[in-house]
Scaffold this motif. Structure first.
Motif, PDB file in Angstrom:
ATOM      1  N   THR A 152      -4.859 -11.385  -0.839  1.00  0.00           N
ATOM      2  CA  THR A 152      -3.500 -11.056  -1.294  1.00  0.00           C
ATOM      3  C   THR A 152      -2.827 -12.272  -1.919  1.00  0.00           C
ATOM      4  N   TYR A 153      -1.702 -11.976  -2.563  1.00  0.00           N
ATOM      5  CA  TYR A 153      -0.979 -12.984  -3.334  1.00  0.00           C
ATOM      6  C   TYR A 153       0.472 -12.957  -2.899  1.00  0.00           C
ATOM      7  N   HIS A 172      -5.692 -10.745  -5.805  1.00  0.00           N
ATOM      8  CA  HIS A 172      -4.458 -10.011  -6.079  1.00  0.00           C
ATOM      9  C   HIS A 172      -3.553 -10.899  -6.940  1.00  0.00           C
ATOM     10  N   ARG A 174       2.949  -5.290  -9.242  1.00  0.00           N
ATOM     11  CA  ARG A 174       4.272  -5.812  -9.596  1.00  0.00           C
ATOM     12  C   ARG A 174       4.767  -6.803  -8.554  1.00  0.00           C
ATOM     13  N   GLY A 175       4.574  -6.469  -7.273  1.00  0.00           N
ATOM     14  CA  GLY A 175       5.158  -7.285  -6.197  1.00  0.00           C
ATOM     15  C   GLY A 175       6.469  -6.665  -5.758  1.00  0.00           C
ATOM     16  N   ASP A 176       6.876  -6.988  -4.531  1.00  0.00           N
ATOM     17  CA  ASP A 176       8.133  -6.444  -4.012  1.00  0.00           C
ATOM     18  C   ASP A 176       9.324  -7.222  -4.564  1.00  0.00           C
ATOM     19  N   ALA A 207       4.056  -3.134 -12.952  1.00  0.00           N
ATOM     20  CA  ALA A 207       2.654  -3.556 -12.936  1.00  0.00           C
ATOM     21  C   ALA A 207       1.939  -3.211 -14.249  1.00  0.00           C
ATOM     22  N   HIS A 210       0.633   4.848  -4.289  1.00  0.00           N
ATOM     23  CA  HIS A 210       1.513   5.051  -3.131  1.00  0.00           C
ATOM     24  C   HIS A 210       1.535   6.548  -2.777  1.00  0.00           C
ATOM     25  N   HIS A 246       6.349   5.535  -4.024  1.00  0.00           N
ATOM     26  CA  HIS A 246       6.858   4.169  -3.858  1.00  0.00           C
ATOM     27  C   HIS A 246       8.330   4.264  -3.415  1.00  0.00           C
ATOM     28  N   ASP A 301       7.075   9.197  -9.810  1.00  0.00           N
ATOM     29  CA  ASP A 301       6.174   8.126  -9.360  1.00  0.00           C
ATOM     30  C   ASP A 301       4.750   8.396  -9.858  1.00  0.00           C
ATOM     31  N   ASN A 356       4.506   7.650 -13.479  1.00  0.00           N
ATOM     32  CA  ASN A 356       4.400   6.194 -13.668  1.00  0.00           C
ATOM     33  C   ASN A 356       2.993   5.704 -13.326  1.00  0.00           C
ATOM     34  N   ARG A 381       0.673   6.562 -16.168  1.00  0.00           N
ATOM     35  CA  ARG A 381       0.869   5.629 -17.280  1.00  0.00           C
ATOM     36  C   ARG A 381       0.171   4.301 -16.982  1.00  0.00           C
ATOM     37  N   LYS A 382       0.292   3.882 -15.738  1.00  0.00           N
ATOM     38  CA  LYS A 382      -0.321   2.609 -15.338  1.00  0.00           C
ATOM     39  C   LYS A 382      -1.850   2.694 -15.469  1.00  0.00           C
ATOM     40  N   TYR A 423      -7.285  -2.917   5.561  1.00  0.00           N
ATOM     41  CA  TYR A 423      -6.343  -4.042   5.627  1.00  0.00           C
ATOM     42  C   TYR A 423      -6.657  -4.773   6.936  1.00  0.00           C
TER      43      TYR A 423
HETATM   44  P1  FAD Z   1       4.502  -0.545 -10.019  1.00  0.00           P
HETATM   45  O1  FAD Z   1       3.298   0.251 -10.303  1.00  0.00           O
HETATM   46  O2  FAD Z   1       5.089  -1.345 -11.115  1.00  0.00           O
HETATM   47  O3  FAD Z   1       5.616   0.443  -9.429  1.00  0.00           O
HETATM   48  C1  FAD Z   1       6.813  -0.058  -8.854  1.00  0.00           C
HETATM   49  C2  FAD Z   1       7.933   0.963  -9.009  1.00  0.00           C
HETATM   50  O4  FAD Z   1       8.293   1.066 -10.381  1.00  0.00           O
HETATM   51  C3  FAD Z   1       7.544   2.377  -8.571  1.00  0.00           C
HETATM   52  O5  FAD Z   1       8.668   2.960  -7.962  1.00  0.00           O
HETATM   53  C4  FAD Z   1       7.190   3.062  -9.870  1.00  0.00           C
HETATM   54  O6  FAD Z   1       7.383   4.472  -9.811  1.00  0.00           O
HETATM   55  C5  FAD Z   1       8.184   2.417 -10.824  1.00  0.00           C
HETATM   56  N1  FAD Z   1       7.706   2.355 -12.207  1.00  0.00           N
HETATM   57  C6  FAD Z   1       6.483   1.978 -12.623  1.00  0.00           C
HETATM   58  N2  FAD Z   1       6.422   2.024 -13.960  1.00  0.00           N
HETATM   59  C7  FAD Z   1       7.634   2.433 -14.394  1.00  0.00           C
HETATM   60  C8  FAD Z   1       8.201   2.672 -15.679  1.00  0.00           C
HETATM   61  N3  FAD Z   1       7.497   2.507 -16.810  1.00  0.00           N
HETATM   62  N4  FAD Z   1       9.504   3.076 -15.737  1.00  0.00           N
HETATM   63  C9  FAD Z   1      10.226   3.245 -14.628  1.00  0.00           C
HETATM   64  N5  FAD Z   1       9.749   3.043 -13.389  1.00  0.00           N
HETATM   65  C10 FAD Z   1       8.465   2.638 -13.282  1.00  0.00           C
HETATM   66  N6  FAD Z   1       2.403  -7.251  -2.675  1.00  0.00           N
HETATM   67  C11 FAD Z   1       2.301  -8.606  -2.768  1.00  0.00           C
HETATM   68  O7  FAD Z   1       3.319  -9.292  -2.878  1.00  0.00           O
HETATM   69  N7  FAD Z   1       1.078  -9.236  -2.752  1.00  0.00           N
HETATM   70  C12 FAD Z   1      -0.089  -8.542  -2.654  1.00  0.00           C
HETATM   71  O8  FAD Z   1      -1.166  -9.134  -2.640  1.00  0.00           O
HETATM   72  C13 FAD Z   1      -0.008  -7.102  -2.548  1.00  0.00           C
HETATM   73  N8  FAD Z   1      -1.131  -6.352  -2.450  1.00  0.00           N
HETATM   74  C14 FAD Z   1      -1.034  -4.987  -2.400  1.00  0.00           C
HETATM   75  C15 FAD Z   1      -2.210  -4.216  -2.367  1.00  0.00           C
HETATM   76  C16 FAD Z   1      -2.143  -2.826  -2.310  1.00  0.00           C
HETATM   77  C17 FAD Z   1      -3.421  -2.016  -2.280  1.00  0.00           C
HETATM   78  C18 FAD Z   1      -0.869  -2.177  -2.277  1.00  0.00           C
HETATM   79  C19 FAD Z   1      -0.781  -0.678  -2.187  1.00  0.00           C
HETATM   80  C20 FAD Z   1       0.298  -2.928  -2.323  1.00  0.00           C
HETATM   81  C21 FAD Z   1       0.233  -4.328  -2.397  1.00  0.00           C
HETATM   82  N9  FAD Z   1       1.387  -5.125  -2.491  1.00  0.00           N
HETATM   83  C22 FAD Z   1       1.290  -6.496  -2.569  1.00  0.00           C
HETATM   84  C23 FAD Z   1       2.717  -4.494  -2.489  1.00  0.00           C
HETATM   85  C24 FAD Z   1       3.234  -4.177  -3.907  1.00  0.00           C
HETATM   86  O9  FAD Z   1       3.476  -5.367  -4.623  1.00  0.00           O
HETATM   87  C25 FAD Z   1       4.522  -3.354  -3.751  1.00  0.00           C
HETATM   88  O10 FAD Z   1       4.224  -2.097  -3.243  1.00  0.00           O
HETATM   89  C26 FAD Z   1       5.415  -3.272  -4.981  1.00  0.00           C
HETATM   90  O11 FAD Z   1       6.721  -2.873  -4.553  1.00  0.00           O
HETATM   91  C27 FAD Z   1       4.948  -2.278  -6.017  1.00  0.00           C
HETATM   92  O12 FAD Z   1       3.861  -2.732  -6.680  1.00  0.00           O
HETATM   93  P2  FAD Z   1       3.089  -1.786  -7.762  1.00  0.00           P
HETATM   94  O13 FAD Z   1       2.075  -2.651  -8.375  1.00  0.00           O
HETATM   95  O14 FAD Z   1       2.708  -0.513  -7.135  1.00  0.00           O
HETATM   96  O15 FAD Z   1       4.311  -1.548  -8.790  1.00  0.00           O
END
Ligand code: FAD
Length: 288
Positions: A48-49, A77, A107-109, A127, A147, A151, A160, A163, A166-167, A270
């Motif tokens: 993880t990152y 990650h 994307r990250g939290d 992301a 998710h 999410h 969701d 999205n 699209r991803k 995990y």
């Molecule tokens: P995204 O896919 O970008 O989604 C985030 C939110 O944006 C969602 O609500 C989505 O519906 C919305 N969204 C996406 N695209 C659009 C768009 N075009 N327009 C409007 N809304 C949009 N966190 C860490 O900090 N480090 C880690 O190493 C890490 N590892 C993880 C590994 C796994 C398997 C999982 C499931 C999660 C991990 N996380 C980690 C947590 C993750 O960073 C969070 O869940 C974060 O809040 C969302 O990341 P995502 O990549 O799913 O985001």
């Protein structure tokens, strides 16, 4: 090797996730854990990152050593929020130099403790933007997060899923899900994803409940629901850590067994850097 190739062989793939030790601990402490986990012969180990870059160097270093010293495929990650495009480009170059071919692009939290944080001012907001940049830069295998319960920031499940689609269309090879405690949620999610046209493997992410406090924090962050069976375990063993751990291992084993019976492509554990407990689960379900 790209990890997606492992999933084309037909047998369910065991993958594991670890996190780098905190900055005030020597990085070497994690290698005892990794050494034990590699005995399970996982298809790959993800590292993880820390969002915002706090563990940046350690993620790359640990992933590189998993490959080099243990000959196990590594997944680094990478979260993009709060990074600039220039920084991401530098990290991708570093990953390439270290021979890492697989990235979990996230994307990250959103930071909870920064009142003035504005997502809309970030160079990366989602992301999929990172995935586009990774794809353009080099031939990495790309994994991304899914998710199953939606999410937490998204107001509608169908949005969701839009999205997510699209991803995936930006070039994701494989999705790994957020933790869940009820397999029906995962199965239902996979059905909806397939209907939406998402055709890459969706690997279930399972987190054993080994510690009540830790799981409360995780559930708080990711919004996973706790089914009645799990709730009664948490109530019963809240003040009995040893029995909670045993029950958590049994519960996770049951979840994995059930998923394997459903012919999932693989299972992502995990590990929370707990090799003994993870070994018990893997042995319970006969996954090596
Ligand atoms: P995204 O896919 O970008 O989604 C985030 C939110 O944006 C969602 O609500 C989505 O519906 C919305 N969204 C996406 N695209 C659009 C768009 N075009 N327009 C409007 N809304 C949009 N966190 C860490 O900090 N480090 C880690 O190493 C890490 N590892 C993880 C590994 C796994 C398997 C999982 C499931 C999660 C991990 N996380 C980690 C947590 C993750 O960073 C969070 O869940 C974060 O809040 C969302 O990341 P995502 O990549 O799913 O985001």
């Amino acid at each position: 090797m790209k990890v997606i190739d492992l999933y084309r062989k037909g047998a369910p793939v065991l993958s594991l996730e670890i996190f780098p030790p905190r900055k005030d601990y020597p990085v070497e402490t994690v290698f005892t854990t990794i050494e034990k986990l590699t005995r399970l012969q996982p298809g790959f180990i993800g590292v993880t990152y820390g969002a915002g870059g706090s563990n940046r160097d350690r993620t790359v270093e640990i992933a590189a050593r998993i490959k080099r010293d243990y000959q196990v495929e590594a997944l680094a990650h990478l979260t993009c929020v709060r990074h600039t495009r220039q920084e991401i480009a530098e990290i991708l170059d570093e990953l390439q130099r270290e021979g890492i071919h697989n990235i979990m692009a996230l994307r990250g939290d959103i930071p909870e403790d920064e009142d003035d944080f504005q997502l809309e001012k970030q160079e990366y907001r989602y992301a999929y933007q990172l995935i586009n940049d990774v794809r353009q830069r080099a031939d990495f295998g790309i994994l991304a997060a899914a998710h199953p319960e939606g999410h937490p920031e998204c107001r509608r499940l169908h949005e969701d899923l839009d999205n997510l689609k699209r991803k995936v269309d930006c070039g994701v090879d494989l999705l790994v899900t957020q933790l869940f405690f009820d397999n029906r949620i995962y199965c239902d999610f996979v059905d909806r994803a397939i209907t939406k046209g998402i055709d890459c493997p969706i690997v279930p992410g399972i987190m054993p409940v080994l510690n009540v406090k830790q799981i409360k924090r995780m559930v708080y962050l990711c919004g996973a629901s706790i089914p009645p069976k799990m709730l009664s375990l948490l109530d019963r063993y809240e003040n009995n850590p040893a029995d909670m751990e045993k029950a958590g291992i049994e519960y996770a084993s049951e979840q994995v067994r059930d998923l394997l019976e459903d012919h999932v492509d693989g299972v992502h554990l995990y590990t929370m850097n707990k090799p003994e407990q993870i070994t018990q689960i893997v042995d319970n379900v006969g996954l090596r």
